[in-house]
Design a protein around this motif. Structure first.
Motif, mmCIF file in Angstrom:
data_model
loop_
_atom_site.group_PDB
_atom_site.id
_atom_site.type_symbol
_atom_site.label_atom_id
_atom_site.label_comp_id
_atom_site.label_asym_id
_atom_site.label_seq_id
_atom_site.Cartn_x
_atom_site.Cartn_y
_atom_site.Cartn_z
ATOM 1 N N GLU A 107 0.802 -1.737 -0.169
ATOM 2 C CA GLU A 107 0.342 -0.206 -0.348
ATOM 3 C C GLU A 107 1.043 1.043 0.016
ATOM 4 O O GLU A 107 2.074 1.398 0.571
ATOM 5 C CB GLU A 107 -0.994 -0.356 1.020
ATOM 6 C CG GLU A 107 -0.084 0.171 2.159
ATOM 7 C CD GLU A 107 -1.325 0.401 4.032
ATOM 8 O OE1 GLU A 107 -0.972 0.599 4.586
ATOM 9 O OE2 GLU A 107 -2.343 -1.074 3.214
ATOM 10 N N THR A 108 0.163 2.143 -0.535
ATOM 11 C CA THR A 108 1.224 3.546 -0.672
ATOM 12 C C THR A 108 1.148 4.382 1.188
ATOM 13 O O THR A 108 0.614 4.012 1.224
ATOM 14 C CB THR A 108 0.454 4.838 -1.808
ATOM 15 O OG1 THR A 108 -0.933 5.105 -0.887
ATOM 16 C CG2 THR A 108 0.314 4.080 -3.283
ATOM 17 N N SER A 109 2.171 4.571 0.908
ATOM 18 C CA SER A 109 3.302 5.805 2.245
ATOM 19 C C SER A 109 2.524 6.740 2.172
ATOM 20 O O SER A 109 2.354 7.257 3.128
ATOM 21 C CB SER A 109 4.193 5.400 2.137
ATOM 22 O OG SER A 109 5.466 6.214 0.661
ATOM 23 N N ILE A 110 2.513 6.962 0.901
ATOM 24 C CA ILE A 110 1.291 8.871 0.880
ATOM 25 C C ILE A 110 0.526 9.126 0.184
ATOM 26 O O ILE A 110 -0.144 8.059 -0.427
ATOM 27 C CB ILE A 110 3.230 9.734 0.713
ATOM 28 C CG1 ILE A 110 3.028 9.647 -0.949
ATOM 29 C CG2 ILE A 110 3.887 10.258 1.720
ATOM 30 C CD1 ILE A 110 3.874 10.279 -1.121
ATOM 31 N N ALA A 111 -0.153 10.328 0.067
ATOM 32 C CA ALA A 111 -0.874 10.639 -1.489
ATOM 33 C C ALA A 111 -0.367 10.787 -2.001
ATOM 34 O O ALA A 111 0.901 12.148 -2.351
ATOM 35 C CB ALA A 111 -2.307 11.066 -0.315
ATOM 36 N N ILE A 141 5.723 8.296 -6.469
ATOM 37 C CA ILE A 141 5.643 7.441 -5.352
ATOM 38 C C ILE A 141 7.297 6.338 -5.877
ATOM 39 O O ILE A 141 6.768 6.392 -7.217
ATOM 40 C CB ILE A 141 4.840 6.155 -5.349
ATOM 41 C CG1 ILE A 141 3.454 6.881 -4.423
ATOM 42 C CG2 ILE A 141 5.141 5.271 -4.545
ATOM 43 C CD1 ILE A 141 2.509 6.632 -3.560
ATOM 44 N N ALA A 173 -2.916 8.119 0.518
ATOM 45 C CA ALA A 173 -2.190 7.400 1.650
ATOM 46 C C ALA A 173 -2.841 6.193 1.673
ATOM 47 O O ALA A 173 -4.263 5.587 1.955
ATOM 48 C CB ALA A 173 -1.736 7.549 2.616
ATOM 49 N N GLY A 174 -2.190 4.413 1.887
ATOM 50 C CA GLY A 174 -2.778 3.457 2.151
ATOM 51 C C GLY A 174 -3.781 2.487 1.053
ATOM 52 O O GLY A 174 -4.363 1.637 0.543
ATOM 53 N N SER A 175 -3.499 3.736 -0.470
ATOM 54 C CA SER A 175 -3.872 3.164 -1.646
ATOM 55 C C SER A 175 -3.214 1.431 -1.929
ATOM 56 O O SER A 175 -1.372 1.072 -1.580
ATOM 57 C CB SER A 175 -4.215 3.455 -2.988
ATOM 58 O OG SER A 175 -4.615 4.633 -2.056
ATOM 59 N N GLY A 215 7.216 9.750 -1.187
ATOM 60 C CA GLY A 215 6.742 8.270 -0.968
ATOM 61 C C GLY A 215 7.552 7.193 -1.346
ATOM 62 O O GLY A 215 8.361 6.915 -1.748
ATOM 63 N N ASN A 266 4.309 0.653 1.667
ATOM 64 C CA ASN A 266 4.106 0.009 2.831
ATOM 65 C C ASN A 266 4.078 -1.381 2.769
ATOM 66 O O ASN A 266 2.645 -1.949 1.732
ATOM 67 C CB ASN A 266 3.329 0.330 3.891
ATOM 68 C CG ASN A 266 4.060 1.915 3.905
ATOM 69 O OD1 ASN A 266 5.431 2.253 4.403
ATOM 70 N ND2 ASN A 266 3.342 2.725 4.647
#
Length: 826
Positions: free
Chosen positions: A519-523, A533, A567-569, A821, A824
């Protein structure tokens, strides 16, 4: 016309060889000199004249400005070049390797009557992706028109022994110490299957390092003393000729010391006046063994590591298969046979160590079908057949399938026959009817331990035979089946926290397709054109991402998105690796319905500069000195043992010598970079081990604190979690596993916080922590005064509100490290 590739090439640092599998045997093809091996050397004395092999090898020493050798160590370096002064020509390592391949290909044409269009080419198991790519490029430059599969050198050696050996069940270890590289492989032969269980190796550990160590530590100082030479260093261009002659003499002396206890050598050297003088030196086997000892130690330690990773020990291995010219050294063989200082495994030298890799490559090549054009053009009057079968099998009744293409209206009226009149007994399939699409499948009988050659005949709807191509095929029966090519290095990505996340792990059977979920750590906002990213694609085994080799980059940028990405995608990263270890990486972002392919740039790896290498070496040496002081009080722990291993392998001395030579030798520069990278990774382990006592003490203190708190405030679930952390903590401390201890410290801290939250005075304790953690300024001071008033008034609700506001004022931890970015773990 051959059905299988059949040709195998060992493209070596010092020597190369080609072998062919034919008539149920494997033969090493001799060159024009009548040798089984061809020196990997090039001499260009004038324009349009290129000499390869023996005539070039001698000139490497006497005419270094117009000759080249050991260029395999520079494969994959985009800026590596060799200039040939008299020809005014500049060639890359790939072009130089292509000249060696051309020579071997010409030898094969002379031997077989036809020029091979493909061959299996061996590479060290420790080769990186860019080095593998450079090898395939060299094959294309050499004129091979079909794809040339790559196979690891120790794997090829295992084939040669495996198909030659009668043992049904055995564990072997391949010990492949060549001119420029070292590889170890753990191999099992069980129930008719030959399988490589694990690899370990070093692309820059070979006989070349021993030769140069002899020069640097014994021969050059003696020559400088005898002739009064000033500033006599390998990186001084004035003495290039001298050092080339010393290197050649060292190599010859090393070979002679495999049979003799001492050798007397005469070396031509240029003195301060420019005159040529002959220097006489004596080298003994004991001197050679003392110089080579650190390199032997590293090879043996790599073997132990490979065994440990395969959950085996030396006692489990039946034989140690010796491969490569360095294994001819008696000193190395004695050490290997010693159970304390070596491996204590029975040595096997039944096959020639200088040609066994080429033999194994040819055996593997005989299991691979050559590509044939199979589809007929629209409207063509010709019939062609597309056959599907395994060219090498362990069963006596393999299946053959096929589909016929051509000018037929009703395929069901057609049939094929497969016959082998030379079989024992002869075989004839009878007429096999085709289905509506022209397809068929049938079993055939083949002869044990022989190649069965079949004739294919097509019969039309009137019962008349029709010409069809191809009209022959062959299948070889073997007692041993190859268990597949294995990935030598893990492939994965670096996460936002800097750790390495393997996706395709070392040892995976190739080809392989593996997906990892993150998942992505930033937006990412489309309004921010500079946001990104960045996901580095890495190759290696180290936990720290920056200790592995970067081979590519995945980039997710706002300009490529149709929507903002929170974030979290979710991000799914898929690795596809083919049998030659060439890789494709794709990131899929389901929310944005878009895919990104990694830029795997294998053609832009540059030679590190001497300045960069000097800085890297200085950093590593300073860190080593600091760690020595740190562990000096405890010489019995894991950290001390790791430091002893670094000393045993001579890591720092070798790195210094290679850094010194980097100005004049791109191969030395690449060796130095790898040595320092490995040294830093080893120091990571020393540091981890040195911190073990403090970590164990911290964990034990937290467990004591948690015990008191859980007894007072905890429930059954808390007591169960505490017991589990205590049990695992005891195991981790006994195993000296610092990573596990750190994880358990986090679990213990989480348990403490969870139980503390139930305490009535939790808000007061949290407030006390936040007072010291939040940087002081006007707003913070006001909040602290407000919190103190809430405590004095016993207003816990007001205090919790103050705590929340203070928490939001904490500085963002490690902002600079995730500025662009990353990903995670999910």
């Amino acid at each position: 016309m051959r059905d299988t590739i059949d040709f195998g090439i060992d493209l070596g640092t010092t020597n190369s060889a080609i072998a062919v599998a034919e008539n149920d045997t494997v033969a090493v093809i001799k060159n024009n000199d009548g040798w089984d091996i061809t020196p990997s050397a090039i001499w260009i004395p004038k324009p349009n004249q290129i000499k390869v092999g023996r005539p070039a090898r001698d000139r490497v020493w006497s005419d270094p400005k117009n000759s080249a050798a050991e260029f395999k160590l520079e494969m994959g370096l985009a800026d590596a070049r060799k200039t040939f002064a008299k020809a005014g020509l500049e060639l890359t390592p790939q072009q130089l390797s292509a000249e060696v391949l051309k020579s071997l290909r010409a030898d094969a044409a002379h031997h077989c009557g036809t020029t091979p269009d493909a061959a299996v080419i061996t590479v060290p198991a420790a080769f990186t992706l860019n080095q593998n790519k450079a090898t395939t490029d060299a094959a294309m430059l050499a004129g091979f028109t079909a794809a040339c599969p790559l196979v690891q050198e120790p794997t090829a050696a295992a084939f040669a022994y495996g198909f030659h050996d009668a043992d049904d069940r055995a564990y072997w270890m391949v010990f492949d110490f060549g001119g420029g590289t070292f590889d170890a492989a753990v191999v099992s032969k069980h129930d008719g299957e030959l399988r490589v269980l694990n690899h370990a190796g070093d692309s820059y550990l070979g006989g070349k390092l021993i030769d140069w160590a002899l020069v640097e530590r014994i021969m050059a100082p003696a020559a400088a003393r005898d002739l009064g030479l000033r500033d006599f260093r390998r990186d001084n261009p004035r003495w290039e000729q001298n050092f080339a002659m010393l290197k050649g003499a060292a190599e010859e002396a090393k070979i002679q010391l495999s049979r003799l206890e001492r050798v007397e050598i005469n070396i031509d050297q240029i003195d301060e006046s420019g005159d040529t003088q002959t220097v006489e030196q004596v080298l003994t086997r004991d001197e050679l063994d003392a110089i080579a000892e650190p390199f032997y130690a590293r090879a043996i330690n790599l073997c132990r590591s490979a065994l440990k990773d395969a959950a085996l020990g030396p006692a489990d291995i039946d034989r140690l298969l010796l491969v490569g010219g360095v294994t001819l050294a008696p000193g190395l063989r004695e050490r290997l046979a010693d159970p304390r200082h070596g491996l204590g495994i029975e040595l096997d030298i039944s096959l020639d160590p200088t040609t066994v890799v080429a033999r194994g490559a040819a055996i593997f090549a005989s299991t691979l079908r050559r590509p044939h054009p199979v589809s007929a053009d629209a409207g063509s009057d010709e019939f062609v057949i597309e056959l599907a079968y395994e060219p090498s099998v362990t069963t006596a009744t393999p299946t053959i399938a096929g589909r016929v293409h051509g000018p037929a209206e009703d395929w069901t009226a057609y049939s094929v026959t497969l016959s082998n009149p030379e079989g024992r007994p002869p075989f004839d399939s009878g007429r096999i009817l085709l289905n509506a699409t022209g397809a068929f499948a049938t079993e055939v009988s083949i002869d044990k331990d022989r190649t069965s050659k079949f004739t294919v005949e097509l019969i039309d709807d009137k019962g008349a035979p029709q010409p069809v191509a191809p009209n022959t095929m062959s299948i070889k029966h073997r007692d041993v089946e190859f268990g597949g090519v294995r990935l030598a290095h893990s492939l994965g990505i670096r996460l936002a926290d800097g750790k390495f996340a393997p996706v395709v792990r070392k040892g995976a059977t190739l080809p392989a397709t593996v997906r990892g979920e993150y998942e992505t750590s930033i937006a990412l906002s489309r309004a921010d054109p500079d946001g990104a990213i960045l996901i580095p694609v890495l190759q290696g085994e180290r936990t720290r991402g920056d200790r592995n080799r970067k081979v590519g980059m995945l980039e997710i940028r706002p300009k490529d998105l149709m929507i903002d990405l929170p974030a979290g995608s979710d991000v799914e990263v898929t690795f596809e690796v083919d049998t030659s270890s060439l890789v494709t990486v794709v990131a899929d972002v389901p929310l944005a319905q878009i895919q990104f392919e990694a830029m795997i740039n294998l053609t832009d790896v540059k030679t590190p500069s001497p300045e960069l290498l000097n800085g890297m070496l200085s950093d590593a040496e300073q860190r080593l000195t600091s760690l020595r002081r740190l562990v000096s009080t405890d010489r019995s722990g894991a950290a001390a043992r790791q430091l002893d291993r670094i000393d045993e392998e001579g890591a720092v001395t070798t790195a210094r010598e290679q850094v010194s030579a980097a100005k004049v030798d791109a191969g030395a520069a690449a060796t130095a970079e790898e040595r320092i990278r490995n040294l830093q990774a080893d120091l990571d382990e020393v540091e981890e081990a040195a911190q073990l006592p403090a970590l164990a003490q911290e964990l034990e203190g937290l467990l004591a604190e948690a015990t008191e708190l859980v007894d007072r405030l905890g429930d059954a679930a808390d007591r169960q979690e505490l017991a589990e952390v205590r049990r695992r903590g005891k195991e981790a401390i006994q195993e000296q596993d610092s990573a596990a201890i750190r994880a358990l410290i986090e679990r213990a801290q989480t348990l403490l916080i969870e139980v503390e939250r139930r305490s009535p005075d939790w808000p007061v304790k949290l407030f006390a922590v936040l007072q010291t953690a939040v940087p002081s300024h006007g707003q913070v001071s006001a909040l602290i005064r407000e919190g103190k008033r809430a405590i004095a008034n016993g207003d816990m609700q007001a205090l919790e509100a103050v705590n929340q506001r203070l928490f939001r004022l904490l500085p963002k931890d490690q902002r600079d490290k995730i500025e662009l970015g990353g990903l995670n773990k999910r």
